[in-house]
Write an enzyme that holds these catalytic residues in place. Sequence first.
Site, PDB file in Angstrom:
ATOM      1  N   ASN A   1       0.799  -1.227   0.000  1.00 36.43           N
ATOM      2  CA  ASN A   1       0.000   0.000   0.000  1.00 36.43           C
ATOM      3  C   ASN A   1       0.830   1.274   0.000  1.00 36.43           C
ATOM      4  O   ASN A   1       0.331   2.339  -0.315  1.00 36.43           O
ATOM      5  CB  ASN A   1      -0.982   0.008   1.180  1.00 36.43           C
ATOM      6  CG  ASN A   1      -0.360  -0.421   2.478  1.00 36.43           C
ATOM      7  OD1 ASN A   1       0.339  -1.428   2.546  1.00 36.43           O
ATOM      8  ND2 ASN A   1      -0.583   0.339   3.529  1.00 36.43           N
TER       9      ASN A   1
ATOM     10  N   GLN B   1      -4.954  -3.744  -2.073  1.00 36.01           N
ATOM     11  CA  GLN B   1      -4.524  -2.665  -2.969  1.00 36.01           C
ATOM     12  C   GLN B   1      -4.504  -3.068  -4.432  1.00 36.01           C
ATOM     13  O   GLN B   1      -4.263  -2.214  -5.282  1.00 36.01           O
ATOM     14  CB  GLN B   1      -3.118  -2.174  -2.550  1.00 36.01           C
ATOM     15  CG  GLN B   1      -3.087  -1.450  -1.216  1.00 36.01           C
ATOM     16  CD  GLN B   1      -3.742  -0.071  -1.259  1.00 36.01           C
ATOM     17  OE1 GLN B   1      -3.968   0.510  -2.327  1.00 36.01           O
ATOM     18  NE2 GLN B   1      -4.048   0.474  -0.095  1.00 36.01           N
TER      19      GLN B   1
ATOM     20  N   CYS C   1      -3.498   4.135   7.882  1.00 31.16           N
ATOM     21  CA  CYS C   1      -3.747   3.310   9.070  1.00 31.16           C
ATOM     22  C   CYS C   1      -2.613   3.370  10.071  1.00 31.16           C
ATOM     23  O   CYS C   1      -2.713   2.828  11.159  1.00 31.16           O
ATOM     24  CB  CYS C   1      -3.999   1.870   8.661  1.00 31.16           C
ATOM     25  SG  CYS C   1      -5.395   1.729   7.570  1.00 31.16           S
TER      26      CYS C   1
ATOM     27  N   HIS D   1     -13.864  -0.075  -0.563  1.00 33.33           N
ATOM     28  CA  HIS D   1     -13.570   1.370  -0.671  1.00 33.33           C
ATOM     29  C   HIS D   1     -12.264   1.669  -1.389  1.00 33.33           C
ATOM     30  O   HIS D   1     -11.945   2.821  -1.654  1.00 33.33           O
ATOM     31  CB  HIS D   1     -13.626   2.057   0.702  1.00 33.33           C
ATOM     32  CG  HIS D   1     -12.476   1.804   1.620  1.00 33.33           C
ATOM     33  ND1 HIS D   1     -11.514   2.754   1.862  1.00 33.33           N
ATOM     34  CD2 HIS D   1     -12.155   0.740   2.378  1.00 33.33           C
ATOM     35  CE1 HIS D   1     -10.654   2.271   2.744  1.00 33.33           C
ATOM     36  NE2 HIS D   1     -11.017   1.046   3.078  1.00 33.33           N
TER      37      HIS D   1
ATOM     38  N   THR E   1     -26.155  -9.730  10.677  1.00 31.25           N
ATOM     39  CA  THR E   1     -27.048  -9.317   9.591  1.00 31.25           C
ATOM     40  C   THR E   1     -26.238  -8.602   8.518  1.00 31.25           C
ATOM     41  O   THR E   1     -25.441  -7.706   8.823  1.00 31.25           O
ATOM     42  CB  THR E   1     -28.145  -8.380  10.142  1.00 31.25           C
ATOM     43  OG1 THR E   1     -28.837  -9.099  11.155  1.00 31.25           O
ATOM     44  CG2 THR E   1     -29.105  -7.945   9.055  1.00 31.25           C
TER      45      THR E   1
HETATM   46  N1  PMP Z   1      -4.585  -4.105   3.884  1.00 34.44           N
HETATM   47  C1  PMP Z   1      -4.075  -3.158   3.089  1.00 34.44           C
HETATM   48  C2  PMP Z   1      -2.893  -3.484   2.211  1.00 34.44           C
HETATM   49  C3  PMP Z   1      -4.635  -1.880   3.065  1.00 34.44           C
HETATM   50  O1  PMP Z   1      -4.110  -0.940   2.270  1.00 34.44           O
HETATM   51  C4  PMP Z   1      -5.750  -1.609   3.896  1.00 34.44           C
HETATM   52  C5  PMP Z   1      -6.398  -0.247   3.922  1.00 34.44           C
HETATM   53  N2  PMP Z   1      -5.522   0.799   4.206  1.00 34.44           N
HETATM   54  C6  PMP Z   1      -6.248  -2.639   4.715  1.00 34.44           C
HETATM   55  C7  PMP Z   1      -5.638  -3.874   4.671  1.00 34.44           C
HETATM   56  C8  PMP Z   1      -7.411  -2.423   5.614  1.00 34.44           C
HETATM   57  O2  PMP Z   1      -8.581  -2.345   4.851  1.00 34.44           O
HETATM   58  P1  PMP Z   1      -9.955  -1.741   5.434  1.00 34.44           P
HETATM   59  O3  PMP Z   1      -9.813  -0.268   5.349  1.00 34.44           O
HETATM   60  O4  PMP Z   1     -10.989  -2.290   4.510  1.00 34.44           O
HETATM   61  O5  PMP Z   1     -10.116  -2.255   6.824  1.00 34.44           O
END
Ligand code: PMP
Length: 372
Positions: free
Chosen positions: A150, A178, A330, A201, A242
């Site tokens: 990412n 990604q 993140c 997303h 659900t």
């Molecule tokens: N894995 C990777 C390589 C990501 O880039 C991301 C999102 N930044 C995630 C996992 C986590 O995905 P989500 O936002 O759907 O929890």
Amino acid sequence: MLYLDNSATTPLLPEVKEAMLPYLLEEFGNPSSKYYSYAVNAKEAVELARNNVATLLDCDANEITFTSGSTETNNMIIKGVADYYQSKGKHIITSNVEHPSVLDTCEFLETKGYEVTYLNVDQYGRISLEELRASIRNDTILVSIMWGNNELGSLNNIEEISNTCKEMGVLFHTDATQVVGKIQLSLEEYPGISFLSCSAHKFHGPKGTGAAYIKSDEYGVSTPLTPLFHGGGQENGVRSGTLAVHNIVGMGKAAELAFKSLEENIVKIGELEQKLTDLLKEKFSNHIIFNNDIVNKIPGILNVQFIGINNEILVKKLAPVMAVSTGSACSSSKPSHVLAAIGLTLDQIRNTLRFSLSPLITIEELLIFNSL
Ligand code: PMP
């Protein structure tokens, strides 16, 4: 405002919003209910979405389990396999450039008596097949290696990695968050992949929805694992709760559109990436260094050092006209573990910005770099 942070998240496509709206309003049924039209319509919509996601991944619809996104899918697969196969072994292999939802899950499992090998990576964040082979033991129950990174965009050689795992009899999971919707990917061609994570997303679908691919054998029996969520037994008992019908419909529509436009989007992003590279080189010439490889990468991710310039200050300064990031959203509060793993110094990490493109951007919009 030019949005260049598409690896963090992507804008929802208008067609996706239109597809979702009825399931937030008049079609509010619970797909697990029966017989009446609200329930039947919701169930049909979920199954259509499942087919669309399966088409994008080139797998069977019954191999798709809907989740709340890749963080959940990564947790579900790694913890689920760890629990289910613990009598076989307690050794897991991953790499040190994975997303925190993989790394932190592995660290959590270490506190529960599991042993984790974190493979080192090369200068672009790719693992070595030889090191992987050498790390697989009799008690190894899972290998989890991301398809594309990412921050750097670099792609692992998933064909070789998954074949090796299959040959050595170990389950293989790949975090493909990604790459899904960004590169040609057919699970039919990767029989060694047991599990895959993806998230809506990242390809112009809604946040809070993703999927787990869980491989089935030739009799349709899926690879067993312990569920993360226990409850009503939805999703074949693997993921109770659900279903978020509106979000799932959105993911299905986004998958359908990504599948239809994949080749066109790859070409478009390739052109945008070339233009952005040229503009950066013209403008900043020997004041920048590209950390990313230029081959075997996800189209549209550039990872660039601006020598001597603090990235936090740069992101803030650019914020009124341009959305970029210092790396992963993140883990934006800490210096990037990915860039540290490829050997960058703390100063170099603090000088780095990630630009991530989408086909919604135009070449004209990129010309804003000329006026910086
Ligand atoms: N894995 C990777 C390589 C990501 O880039 C991301 C999102 N930044 C995630 C996992 C986590 O995905 P989500 O936002 O759907 O929890």
